[in-house]
Write an enzyme that holds these catalytic residues in place. Structure first.
Site, PDB file in Angstrom:
ATOM      1  N   ASP A  47      41.860  39.737  42.331  1.00  0.00           N
ATOM      2  CA  ASP A  47      43.361  40.119  41.722  1.00  0.00           C
ATOM      3  C   ASP A  47      44.400  39.323  42.018  1.00  0.00           C
ATOM      4  O   ASP A  47      44.558  38.931  43.485  1.00  0.00           O
ATOM      5  CB  ASP A  47      43.657  41.448  42.226  1.00  0.00           C
ATOM      6  CG  ASP A  47      42.735  42.762  41.402  1.00  0.00           C
ATOM      7  OD1 ASP A  47      42.153  42.286  40.468  1.00  0.00           O
ATOM      8  OD2 ASP A  47      42.812  43.678  42.066  1.00  0.00           O
ATOM      9  N   GLU A  77      48.332  40.162  41.264  1.00  0.00           N
ATOM     10  CA  GLU A  77      49.231  41.099  40.365  1.00  0.00           C
ATOM     11  C   GLU A  77      50.785  40.633  41.127  1.00  0.00           C
ATOM     12  O   GLU A  77      51.053  40.442  42.312  1.00  0.00           O
ATOM     13  CB  GLU A  77      48.978  42.463  40.832  1.00  0.00           C
ATOM     14  CG  GLU A  77      47.789  42.900  40.039  1.00  0.00           C
ATOM     15  CD  GLU A  77      47.669  44.250  40.488  1.00  0.00           C
ATOM     16  OE1 GLU A  77      47.578  45.101  39.497  1.00  0.00           O
ATOM     17  OE2 GLU A  77      47.554  45.000  41.749  1.00  0.00           O
ATOM     18  N   GLU A 127      35.913  42.327  41.539  1.00  0.00           N
ATOM     19  CA  GLU A 127      37.415  42.053  40.995  1.00  0.00           C
ATOM     20  C   GLU A 127      38.086  40.995  42.232  1.00  0.00           C
ATOM     21  O   GLU A 127      37.960  41.402  43.354  1.00  0.00           O
ATOM     22  CB  GLU A 127      38.106  43.255  40.678  1.00  0.00           C
ATOM     23  CG  GLU A 127      39.236  43.148  39.925  1.00  0.00           C
ATOM     24  CD  GLU A 127      39.904  44.319  39.544  1.00  0.00           C
ATOM     25  OE1 GLU A 127      41.018  44.452  39.554  1.00  0.00           O
ATOM     26  OE2 GLU A 127      39.039  45.359  39.170  1.00  0.00           O
TER      27      GLU A 127
END
Length: 280
Positions: A109, A111, A107
């Site tokens: 990311d 955010e 993953e």
């Protein structure tokens, strides 16, 4: 947010200049949200407009919303323009990330942690390899991400992962397999995004709760662009490593010196047995 961001807008570095990278092997493939993405949850809170050129996600007290790409990608460059939730966004998280599936997933990311009006968003980044994350770096941005659209990009190849904001690199995660650190290079990933309530941790460790009188909270997306492929010729290395030039390395150092607010590599209390191998 005016006073916070205006202070940085006067910086001589503020002018957005192009990131100079080597020529890519494929031409960019401009995306269309209707063709390239599925609205995965949230019912009417996720919407596609303008013939697939604009997408919005909303959050209210009942539910958030999300979408994911129909295609999977293994290496390449992913660009997306976002305009984040304006006003008092405390407790909300807008997540934009690449992820494979399963307990040993990889993953990458972005955010965006909302905040009370007048305070800056926090950009939280993380990388999971073989199901293990805990590689957080956090930044303030040098502009107000709620006023206009800004481009958030990932360049991913077999040698490194580069996070960029408006073509400025903010983080590089290099392949450290030689030190025994797994690197995401075998699992194709889909592009995901979601807008959800995280007031148990997102704003000052959960001290500031979501003000539902401001709902619905809405984020907007446009100008999705991808360069890359899931075909075997790309997974075997045809997508060449894109090295940063001298100017881009200076921009990276500028961001990390002035806007980085957390780096797991410097958190000795969190890793009393020694910092992770990739940090060395």
């Amino acid at each position: 947010m005016k006073s916070f961001y205006n202070g940085f807008s006067k910086s001589p570095f503020f002018t957005v200049l192009a990131l100079v990278l080597s020529s890519f092997l494929m031409l960019a493939s401009a995306g269309n949200f209707l063709q390239d993405f599925d609205l995965t949850w949230g019912d009417h809170r996720a919407k596609i407009f303008n013939g697939g050129q604009l997408l919005s996600l909303s959050l209210d007290q009942v539910s958030g919303s999300g979408f994911k790409s129909k295609n999977e990608y293994l290496f390449g460059r992913i660009d997306m323009q976002l305009k984040l939730v304006a006003g008092n966004s405390a407790g909300t998280v807008t997540a934009y990330y690449l992820s494979s599936e399963g307990p040993t997933h990889d993953e990458i990311d972005f955010e965006f942690l909302g905040n009370t009006s007048g305070d800056p968003y926090i950009l939280h980044t993380n990388i999971f390899t073989q199901g293990k994350g805990n590689r957080e770096q956090q930044f303030y941005l040098w502009f107000d991400p709620t006023k206009n659209f800004h481009t958030y990009s990932v360049i991913w190849d077999s040698k490194q992962i580069v996070f960029l904001v408006d073509k400025t690199p903010i983080r590089v995660f290099a392949n450290a397999e030689g030190k025994g650190v797994p690197f995401p290079k075998n699992q194709p990933m889909r592009i995901h995004s979601s807008l959800w309530n995280a007031d148990d941790w997102a704003t000052r460790g959960g001290l500031v709760k979501t003000d539902w009188s401001k709902a619905p909270f809405t984020a907007y997306y446009r100008n999705f662009n991808v360069q890359g492929s899931t075909t075997s010729k790309f997974s075997n290395g045809a997508w060449q490593s894109q090295q940063l030039d001298a100017y881009s390395r200076r921009r990276l150092r500028w961001v990390q010196k002035n806007f980085m607010i957390y780096n797991y590599c410097n958190d000795s209390k969190r890793f009393p047995q020694g910092i992770p191998a990739e940090c060395r």
